[in-house]
Write an enzyme that holds these catalytic residues in place. Structure first.
Site, PDB file in Angstrom:
ATOM      1  N   GLU A 110      -8.262  20.775  26.657  1.00 34.30           N
ATOM      2  CA  GLU A 110      -9.398  20.698  27.590  1.00 34.30           C
ATOM      3  C   GLU A 110      -9.273  19.488  28.500  1.00 34.30           C
ATOM      4  OE1 GLU A 110     -10.168  23.615  27.316  1.00 34.30           O
ATOM      5  OE2 GLU A 110     -12.328  23.609  26.962  1.00 34.30           O
TER       6      GLU A 110
ATOM      7  N   THR B 186     -12.262  24.043  36.625  1.00 34.06           N
ATOM      8  CA  THR B 186     -13.275  23.226  35.957  1.00 34.06           C
ATOM      9  C   THR B 186     -13.314  21.813  36.546  1.00 34.06           C
ATOM     10  OG1 THR B 186     -13.043  24.504  33.941  1.00 34.06           O
ATOM     11  CG2 THR B 186     -14.020  22.346  33.703  1.00 34.06           C
TER      12      THR B 186
END
Ligand code: HSE
Length: 305
Positions: free
Chosen positions: A128, A180
């Protein structure tokens, strides 16, 4: 045992009222991932899909996550990963998370399960960090734990699995990509205390509503005063989808993760299908291709094949 195959599901993070700390796992879509032990140290990546993701392990979310496993294990061997992704990257339903979680969970089975679920969340968070520039666990924790999960703290990691009532989820995924990192760059860095109070009272109420199976309180709690106002303009027809879905009986919903996918919760399958019809209606008026999914909340998370 030299090879493990898993199905790693999509996840919905933020869930409107819990930016960066709340998420749940879906039943579908999911990625198919196979990890095998190889004598050569390091990570080798084989992609079996059309997404052309990097095969350099340092640039691949599953690659960095697997390397974190190898480092923690002090391994004198390596892992090869064969990835068949069905969750499009940049979809907002935890594509990077499915890759890194599937990889570390399969690798852990090859290491006789020596790492805990919390360790695995920590390894997957390396992916992530690579994908978004920030360590957040609101996709990886539900992918590994299953169900609804609250992340109380990332460092040190503290993950709280939540009880939840029967829920159906309708997802629409407009086929545009939102990175993102870009969706995070437009967020406010500070918010007024009043806004913070409104937000954390909604999150607390949402968690209580899940535990009590109180669908009305869930509906009242699904509001976002911080992130949605900044991000909604990135998603075509966001308001129209929300209005149509609520009219069709949705409990509530909004942006899934950092978008462009949107999700809606409902009490039963019939309502979920009705919402899907209304989503189709809204998006058919645009020139944007889209996919929809109906799923229940996935209590198991990753499944071994
Ligand atoms: N909580 C994260 C965000 C999820 O909204 O940026 C995206 O992966």
């Amino acid at each position: 045992m030299n090879e493990i195959r898993v199905l790693a599901p999509a996840t919905v993070s933020n869930v409107v009222c819990g930016f960066d700390c709340l998420g749940f796992a879906l039943k579908e879509p999911y990625d198919e991932i196979c990890v095998r032990k190889i004598p050569k140290r390091g990570v080798r990546i084989i992609n079996r899909d059309e997404f052309d993701l990097p095969t350099d392990p340092e640039k691949n979310v599953a690659g960095v996550a697997l390397q974190a496993v190898l480092d923690a294990a002090g391994a004198d061997f390596g892992f090869e990963i064969e990835m068949t992704k069905h969750i499009k990257p940049g979809s907002g339903i935890g594509s990077s998370s499915a890759s890194s979680c599937g990889a570390v969970v399969a690798a852990n089975r090859l290491l006789d399960g020596r790492f805990s679920k919390l360790d695995l969340v920590n390894f997957a968070m390396e992916g992530e960090k690579l994908a978004s520039g920030a360590k957040h666990a609101d996709n990886v924790a539900p992918c590994i734990f299953g169900g609804f999960v609250l992340v109380r703290s990332v460092d040190p990691l503290d993950v709280v699995p939540l009880n939840f009532p029967p829920l159906f989820v309708t997802v629409i995924h407009p086929q545009i990509e939102i990175k993102t990192a870009d969706a995070r760059a437009i967020l406010p860095t500070e918010i007024p205390l009043k806004t913070a109070v409104r937000q954390w009272s909604h999150l607390g109420a949402f968690v209580a509503a899940l535990a009590q199976g109180d669908y009305q309180l869930l509906a009242r709690s699904m509001e976002d005063f911080v992130v949605e106002p900044a991000r909604k303009s990135l998603i075509p027809e966001f308001e129209a989808v929300k209005v149509a879905s609520t009219g069709a009986g949705a409990i509530g919903g909004g942006i899934s993760g950092s978008g462009p996918s949107m999700f809606m919760l409902s009490e039963n399958e019939e309502t979920a299908q009705n919402i899907e019809k209304f989503m189709h209606h809204v998006y058919s008026r645009t020139s944007i291709e889209f996919k929809t999914y109906i799923s229940t909340v996935n209590a198991k998370g990753i499944v071994f094949l």
